[in-house]
Design a protein around this motif. Structure first.
Motif, mmCIF file in Angstrom:
data_model
loop_
_atom_site.group_PDB
_atom_site.id
_atom_site.type_symbol
_atom_site.label_atom_id
_atom_site.label_comp_id
_atom_site.label_asym_id
_atom_site.label_seq_id
_atom_site.Cartn_x
_atom_site.Cartn_y
_atom_site.Cartn_z
ATOM 1 N N MET A 1 29.202 156.180 37.304
ATOM 2 C CA MET A 1 28.195 155.279 37.819
ATOM 3 C C MET A 1 28.874 154.004 38.331
ATOM 4 O O MET A 1 29.741 153.433 37.678
ATOM 5 C CB MET A 1 27.200 154.957 36.711
ATOM 6 C CG MET A 1 26.037 154.141 37.166
ATOM 7 S SD MET A 1 24.806 154.091 35.829
ATOM 8 C CE MET A 1 23.792 152.819 36.439
ATOM 9 N N ALA A 2 28.468 153.565 39.519
ATOM 10 C CA ALA A 2 29.079 152.379 40.119
ATOM 11 C C ALA A 2 28.692 151.126 39.355
ATOM 12 O O ALA A 2 27.563 150.994 38.898
ATOM 13 C CB ALA A 2 28.639 152.264 41.567
ATOM 14 N N GLU A 3 29.636 150.214 39.247
ATOM 15 C CA GLU A 3 29.371 148.940 38.584
ATOM 16 C C GLU A 3 28.521 148.066 39.496
ATOM 17 O O GLU A 3 28.707 148.053 40.712
ATOM 18 C CB GLU A 3 30.704 148.246 38.287
ATOM 19 C CG GLU A 3 30.550 146.981 37.485
ATOM 20 C CD GLU A 3 31.911 146.409 37.119
ATOM 21 O OE1 GLU A 3 32.052 145.199 37.202
ATOM 22 O OE2 GLU A 3 32.813 147.189 36.772
ATOM 23 N N ARG A 4 27.568 147.365 38.907
ATOM 24 C CA ARG A 4 26.690 146.490 39.677
ATOM 25 C C ARG A 4 27.488 145.313 40.227
ATOM 26 O O ARG A 4 28.263 144.688 39.517
ATOM 27 C CB ARG A 4 25.580 145.977 38.764
ATOM 28 C CG ARG A 4 24.575 145.082 39.435
ATOM 29 C CD ARG A 4 23.541 144.626 38.401
ATOM 30 N NE ARG A 4 22.545 143.793 38.962
ATOM 31 C CZ ARG A 4 22.662 142.466 39.130
ATOM 32 N NH1 ARG A 4 23.757 141.857 38.773
ATOM 33 N NH2 ARG A 4 21.679 141.762 39.655
ATOM 34 N N LYS A 5 27.283 145.034 41.521
ATOM 35 C CA LYS A 5 27.962 143.901 42.134
ATOM 36 C C LYS A 5 27.345 142.595 41.648
ATOM 37 O O LYS A 5 26.134 142.529 41.408
ATOM 38 C CB LYS A 5 27.834 143.950 43.654
ATOM 39 C CG LYS A 5 28.654 145.013 44.309
ATOM 40 C CD LYS A 5 28.543 144.888 45.817
ATOM 41 C CE LYS A 5 29.470 145.869 46.504
ATOM 42 N NZ LYS A 5 29.438 145.721 47.962
ATOM 43 N N ILE A 6 28.157 141.572 41.548
ATOM 44 C CA ILE A 6 27.668 140.233 41.228
ATOM 45 C C ILE A 6 26.892 139.726 42.436
ATOM 46 O O ILE A 6 27.380 139.793 43.565
ATOM 47 C CB ILE A 6 28.838 139.286 40.897
ATOM 48 C CG1 ILE A 6 29.536 139.734 39.607
ATOM 49 C CG2 ILE A 6 28.350 137.843 40.779
ATOM 50 C CD1 ILE A 6 30.816 138.967 39.300
ATOM 51 N N GLU B 1 27.835 140.432 46.287
ATOM 52 C CA GLU B 1 26.727 140.361 47.234
ATOM 53 C C GLU B 1 26.345 138.893 47.372
ATOM 54 O O GLU B 1 26.138 138.221 46.363
ATOM 55 C CB GLU B 1 25.531 141.165 46.741
ATOM 56 C CG GLU B 1 25.766 142.647 46.769
ATOM 57 C CD GLU B 1 24.523 143.416 46.391
ATOM 58 O OE1 GLU B 1 23.415 143.028 46.796
ATOM 59 O OE2 GLU B 1 24.682 144.402 45.663
ATOM 60 N N VAL B 2 26.240 138.419 48.596
ATOM 61 C CA VAL B 2 25.970 137.002 48.832
ATOM 62 C C VAL B 2 24.710 136.856 49.667
ATOM 63 O O VAL B 2 24.558 137.505 50.705
ATOM 64 C CB VAL B 2 27.155 136.319 49.548
ATOM 65 C CG1 VAL B 2 26.851 134.847 49.819
ATOM 66 C CG2 VAL B 2 28.429 136.466 48.725
ATOM 67 N N ILE B 3 23.826 135.998 49.201
ATOM 68 C CA ILE B 3 22.630 135.632 49.943
ATOM 69 C C ILE B 3 22.783 134.152 50.284
ATOM 70 O O ILE B 3 22.910 133.319 49.389
ATOM 71 C CB ILE B 3 21.353 135.846 49.100
ATOM 72 C CG1 ILE B 3 21.228 137.308 48.675
ATOM 73 C CG2 ILE B 3 20.122 135.397 49.862
ATOM 74 C CD1 ILE B 3 21.618 137.576 47.258
ATOM 75 N N TYR B 4 22.794 133.842 51.566
ATOM 76 C CA TYR B 4 22.916 132.440 51.987
ATOM 77 C C TYR B 4 21.559 131.987 52.499
ATOM 78 O O TYR B 4 21.006 132.568 53.430
ATOM 79 C CB TYR B 4 23.983 132.298 53.072
ATOM 80 C CG TYR B 4 24.076 130.895 53.618
ATOM 81 C CD1 TYR B 4 24.186 129.807 52.769
ATOM 82 C CD2 TYR B 4 24.040 130.654 54.984
ATOM 83 C CE1 TYR B 4 24.251 128.520 53.259
ATOM 84 C CE2 TYR B 4 24.113 129.378 55.491
ATOM 85 C CZ TYR B 4 24.219 128.313 54.618
ATOM 86 O OH TYR B 4 24.270 127.033 55.116
ATOM 87 N N PHE C 1 36.394 132.221 38.620
ATOM 88 C CA PHE C 1 35.464 131.519 37.724
ATOM 89 C C PHE C 1 34.129 132.252 37.685
ATOM 90 O O PHE C 1 33.578 132.494 36.610
ATOM 91 C CB PHE C 1 35.248 130.064 38.171
ATOM 92 C CG PHE C 1 34.376 129.318 37.203
ATOM 93 C CD1 PHE C 1 34.924 128.683 36.105
ATOM 94 C CD2 PHE C 1 32.988 129.280 37.371
ATOM 95 C CE1 PHE C 1 34.110 128.027 35.182
ATOM 96 C CE2 PHE C 1 32.176 128.635 36.461
ATOM 97 C CZ PHE C 1 32.742 127.997 35.362
ATOM 98 N N ILE C 2 33.624 132.604 38.850
ATOM 99 C CA ILE C 2 32.330 133.306 38.889
ATOM 100 C C ILE C 2 32.444 134.649 38.164
ATOM 101 O O ILE C 2 31.611 134.978 37.333
ATOM 102 C CB ILE C 2 31.851 133.474 40.343
ATOM 103 C CG1 ILE C 2 31.480 132.105 40.922
ATOM 104 C CG2 ILE C 2 30.663 134.443 40.415
ATOM 105 C CD1 ILE C 2 31.193 132.101 42.414
ATOM 106 N N ARG C 3 33.479 135.406 38.457
ATOM 107 C CA ARG C 3 33.653 136.708 37.792
ATOM 108 C C ARG C 3 33.709 136.582 36.269
ATOM 109 O O ARG C 3 33.149 137.396 35.550
ATOM 110 C CB ARG C 3 34.940 137.387 38.275
ATOM 111 C CG ARG C 3 34.788 138.085 39.574
ATOM 112 C CD ARG C 3 36.036 138.883 39.887
ATOM 113 N NE ARG C 3 35.860 139.589 41.132
ATOM 114 C CZ ARG C 3 36.814 139.799 41.995
ATOM 115 N NH1 ARG C 3 38.044 139.383 41.757
ATOM 116 N NH2 ARG C 3 36.578 140.442 43.109
ATOM 117 N N SER C 4 34.387 135.573 35.800
ATOM 118 C CA SER C 4 34.586 135.471 34.355
ATOM 119 C C SER C 4 33.429 134.783 33.631
ATOM 120 O O SER C 4 33.354 134.856 32.410
ATOM 121 C CB SER C 4 35.901 134.752 34.048
ATOM 122 O OG SER C 4 35.856 133.428 34.542
#
Length: 134
Positions: free
Chosen positions: A1-6, A35-38, A125-128
């Motif tokens: 199963m694929a890991e959910r993207k941040i 995944e980025v929403i601007y 920083f965001i990942r951790s």
């Protein structure tokens, strides 16, 4: 199963009309697999929190160059508490005086990235610090 993207919501609160830095960050986060929403320019704290709720984001990144961080950040953090989004990581980047950083962290801002911060530092920083979700 694929890991959910941040999922990261990037926003420019207030009347600041410069978003080149936010767009560079958005690209770097996407290149890092997030995944980025601007949301674009001139967002209110209410608009940002509503977008965060609708998009089910893990992190909100605010880009502030106008000096309005001492007004906008507390409003945003209060709205996040009201909407029970206290598990969303909030980071701020931009022109922030050093003396304001402890005040921002006291209200729940996880980190403040000043000009010159490397993309690697922001990404790691965001990942951790993003809390895993079910």
């Amino acid at each position: 199963m694929a890991e959910r993207k941040i999922r990261v919501l990037l926003a420019k609160p207030g009347l600041d009309g410069h978003d080149r830095g936010a767009k560079v960050i958005a690209r770097a986060l996407r290149d890092a697999g997030m995944e980025v929403i601007y949301t674009g320019l001139r967002q209110t704290p209410e608009m940002i929190v509503n977008a965060a709720l609708q998009e089910d984001v893990d992190c909100i990144g605010l880009s502030i160059l106008s000096g309005a961080h001492t007004v906008l950040c507390p409003q945003l953090m209060q709205l996040l508490r009201e909407k029970e989004l206290t598990d969303v990581l909030v980071v701020v980047g931009g022109i922030i005086p050093q003396e304001d950083i402890p005040k921002l962290k006291e209200i729940g801002i996880a980190e403040v990235f000043l000009p010159g911060t490397s993309m690697h530092t922001i990404i790691e920083f965001i990942r951790s610090h993003v809390r895993p979700r079910a």
